[in-house]
Design an enzyme around this catalytic site. Sequence first.
Site, mmCIF file in Angstrom:
data_model
loop_
_atom_site.group_PDB
_atom_site.id
_atom_site.type_symbol
_atom_site.label_atom_id
_atom_site.label_comp_id
_atom_site.label_asym_id
_atom_site.label_seq_id
_atom_site.Cartn_x
_atom_site.Cartn_y
_atom_site.Cartn_z
ATOM 1 N N ALA A 94 0.811 -1.218 0.000
ATOM 2 C CA ALA A 94 0.000 0.000 0.000
ATOM 3 C C ALA A 94 0.843 1.266 0.000
ATOM 4 C CB ALA A 94 -0.931 0.009 1.215
ATOM 5 N N LYS A 95 2.081 1.173 0.490
ATOM 6 C CA LYS A 95 3.017 2.306 0.545
ATOM 7 C C LYS A 95 2.389 3.529 1.209
ATOM 8 C CE LYS A 95 5.681 0.714 -3.445
ATOM 9 N NZ LYS A 95 4.821 -0.426 -3.850
ATOM 10 N N ARG A 96 1.691 3.288 2.311
ATOM 11 C CA ARG A 96 1.060 4.386 3.038
ATOM 12 C C ARG A 96 2.110 5.238 3.740
ATOM 13 N NH1 ARG A 96 -3.464 3.859 0.228
ATOM 14 N NH2 ARG A 96 -4.979 2.351 1.042
#
Length: 274
Positions: A94-96
């Site tokens: 998700a690379k939040r």
Amino acid sequence: MTFLDKLAAAQQKNGSLLCVGLDPEPAKFPGAYKGDASRIYDFCARIVDATADLVIAFKPQIAYFAAHRAEDQLERLMEHMRRNAPHVPTILDAKRGDIGSTAEQYALEAFERYGADAVTLSPFMGFDSVAPYLKHECKGAFLLCRTSNPGGSDLQGQRLASVEGQPFLYEHVARLAQGPWNLNGQLGLVVGATYPAEIERVRELAPTVPLLIPGVGAQGGDAVATVRAGWRADAPIIVNSSRAIIYASSGEDFADAAKNAARATRDALEAAKP
């Protein structure tokens, strides 16, 4: 069971360093599935079933589901993996990266809604944007460190004049993940297979954290160089391949082709261990 325990168990059971990335693009689907976003779950579930005995992890990329309003299919897929491949951990890609209060909600999304075992994060906003994920016991978080894309050098390859020794930014992130940020042993790092020298440097700075290494396969990363740079007997590496496996065939045999491609990649990775 912690994420690291589950990872070790999957590695031992399947004899694998390979992670299969699930990046469903309906336009690339085979046969009758082609162009049909309602078949995302069906396509991915067949890939999972075909490769579950060959992998150390699965990595669904959330954008490929959200772009087609297929979050409900992702929920079903995550449940399918827990039910049919319970020994294989899932990493939600998700690379939040956001402020603490928002990060708390993203953590609930990853770990409660989708039931992921780990998630990918951007560390750019600092530790308070990472800390909410670490409150979820037994879960893992992989920080972007030295990514496989060419533009990664724009920031990750710049030196930090205000830090002793003026390390590259990616080196500083590696030190933080190995040391002060890794409060409960939950952190890992994302390092691209397209930069084996940097993998070796990250492993030197972070000798015990797990490394998630994308870029083998369609992105051109060298599997042998990747394993030799990052593998240590006491520190896991998770080498991801997505398109080269899930789109190994455009025909009705796509699941069998994915299985064969996964087996060949797994065996190449295992053979590369020093």
